[in-house]
Design a protein around this motif. Structure first.
Motif, PDB file in Angstrom:
ATOM      1  N   GLY A  11       0.812  -1.217   0.000  1.00  0.00           N
ATOM      2  CA  GLY A  11       0.000   0.000   0.000  1.00  0.00           C
ATOM      3  C   GLY A  11       0.839   1.257   0.000  1.00  0.00           C
ATOM      4  O   GLY A  11       0.542   2.228  -0.705  1.00  0.00           O
ATOM      5  N   ALA A  14       2.416   1.590  -3.449  1.00  0.00           N
ATOM      6  CA  ALA A  14       1.422   2.047  -4.423  1.00  0.00           C
ATOM      7  C   ALA A  14       1.104   3.521  -4.232  1.00  0.00           C
ATOM      8  O   ALA A  14       0.933   4.262  -5.202  1.00  0.00           O
ATOM      9  N   ALA A  15       1.031   3.962  -2.978  1.00  0.00           N
ATOM     10  CA  ALA A  15       0.751   5.377  -2.710  1.00  0.00           C
ATOM     11  C   ALA A  15       1.873   6.269  -3.221  1.00  0.00           C
ATOM     12  O   ALA A  15       1.613   7.322  -3.818  1.00  0.00           O
ATOM     13  N   LEU A  18       1.629   6.355  -6.987  1.00  0.00           N
ATOM     14  CA  LEU A  18       0.434   7.099  -7.392  1.00  0.00           C
ATOM     15  C   LEU A  18       0.627   8.598  -7.187  1.00  0.00           C
ATOM     16  O   LEU A  18       0.284   9.402  -8.057  1.00  0.00           O
ATOM     17  N   PHE A  19       1.177   8.985  -6.042  1.00  0.00           N
ATOM     18  CA  PHE A  19       1.421  10.412  -5.787  1.00  0.00           C
ATOM     19  C   PHE A  19       2.408  10.977  -6.799  1.00  0.00           C
ATOM     20  O   PHE A  19       2.283  12.105  -7.241  1.00  0.00           O
ATOM     21  N   GLY A  27      -4.036  11.471  -6.144  1.00  0.00           N
ATOM     22  CA  GLY A  27      -3.640  10.203  -5.542  1.00  0.00           C
ATOM     23  C   GLY A  27      -4.357   9.954  -4.231  1.00  0.00           C
ATOM     24  O   GLY A  27      -4.796   8.839  -3.943  1.00  0.00           O
ATOM     25  N   LEU A  28      -4.494  11.001  -3.424  1.00  0.00           N
ATOM     26  CA  LEU A  28      -5.203  10.880  -2.152  1.00  0.00           C
ATOM     27  C   LEU A  28      -6.676  10.551  -2.391  1.00  0.00           C
ATOM     28  O   LEU A  28      -7.259   9.722  -1.687  1.00  0.00           O
ATOM     29  N   VAL A  30      -7.899   8.881  -4.922  1.00  0.00           N
ATOM     30  CA  VAL A  30      -7.978   7.483  -5.340  1.00  0.00           C
ATOM     31  C   VAL A  30      -7.778   6.555  -4.141  1.00  0.00           C
ATOM     32  O   VAL A  30      -8.521   5.577  -3.969  1.00  0.00           O
ATOM     33  N   LEU A  31      -6.785   6.854  -3.292  1.00  0.00           N
ATOM     34  CA  LEU A  31      -6.500   5.986  -2.156  1.00  0.00           C
ATOM     35  C   LEU A  31      -7.634   5.959  -1.141  1.00  0.00           C
ATOM     36  O   LEU A  31      -7.836   4.957  -0.464  1.00  0.00           O
ATOM     37  N   ILE A  32      -8.384   7.017  -1.027  1.00  0.00           N
ATOM     38  CA  ILE A  32      -9.518   7.038  -0.099  1.00  0.00           C
ATOM     39  C   ILE A  32     -10.802   6.610  -0.809  1.00  0.00           C
ATOM     40  O   ILE A  32     -11.642   5.925  -0.229  1.00  0.00           O
ATOM     41  N   VAL A  34     -11.362   4.541  -3.499  1.00  0.00           N
ATOM     42  CA  VAL A  34     -11.533   3.151  -3.922  1.00  0.00           C
ATOM     43  C   VAL A  34     -12.053   2.274  -2.776  1.00  0.00           C
ATOM     44  O   VAL A  34     -13.042   1.563  -2.955  1.00  0.00           O
TER      45      VAL A  34
END
Length: 60
Positions: A11, A14-15, A18-19, A27-28, A30-32, A34
């Motif tokens: 995780g 991936a973060a 993504l960032f 990115g934030l 998407v991470l929250i 999904v």
């Protein structure tokens, strides 16, 4: 390393990727978004069962 540790490391990796690729705020989002969308797609009985499970049992 435990399965939970592997998931945590994946995780974080991936973060970071993504960032770096889409920017911090996207990115934030998407991470929250999904996991929140996945939770909302559950049936009401599945949500109730998920809330009833303790954190220790989630790793089984």
């Amino acid at each position: 390393m435990s399965n939970r540790g592997k998931v945590a490391v994946a995780g974080v990796a991936a973060a970071i990727v993504l960032f770096w690729t889409v920017g911090f705020w996207a990115g934030l989002l998407v991470l929250i978004g999904v996991p929140a969308a996945a939770y909302l797609l559950l049936d009401s009985s599945q949500r109730r069962r998920l809330r009833g499970i303790s954190r220790k049992q989630l790793g089984r």
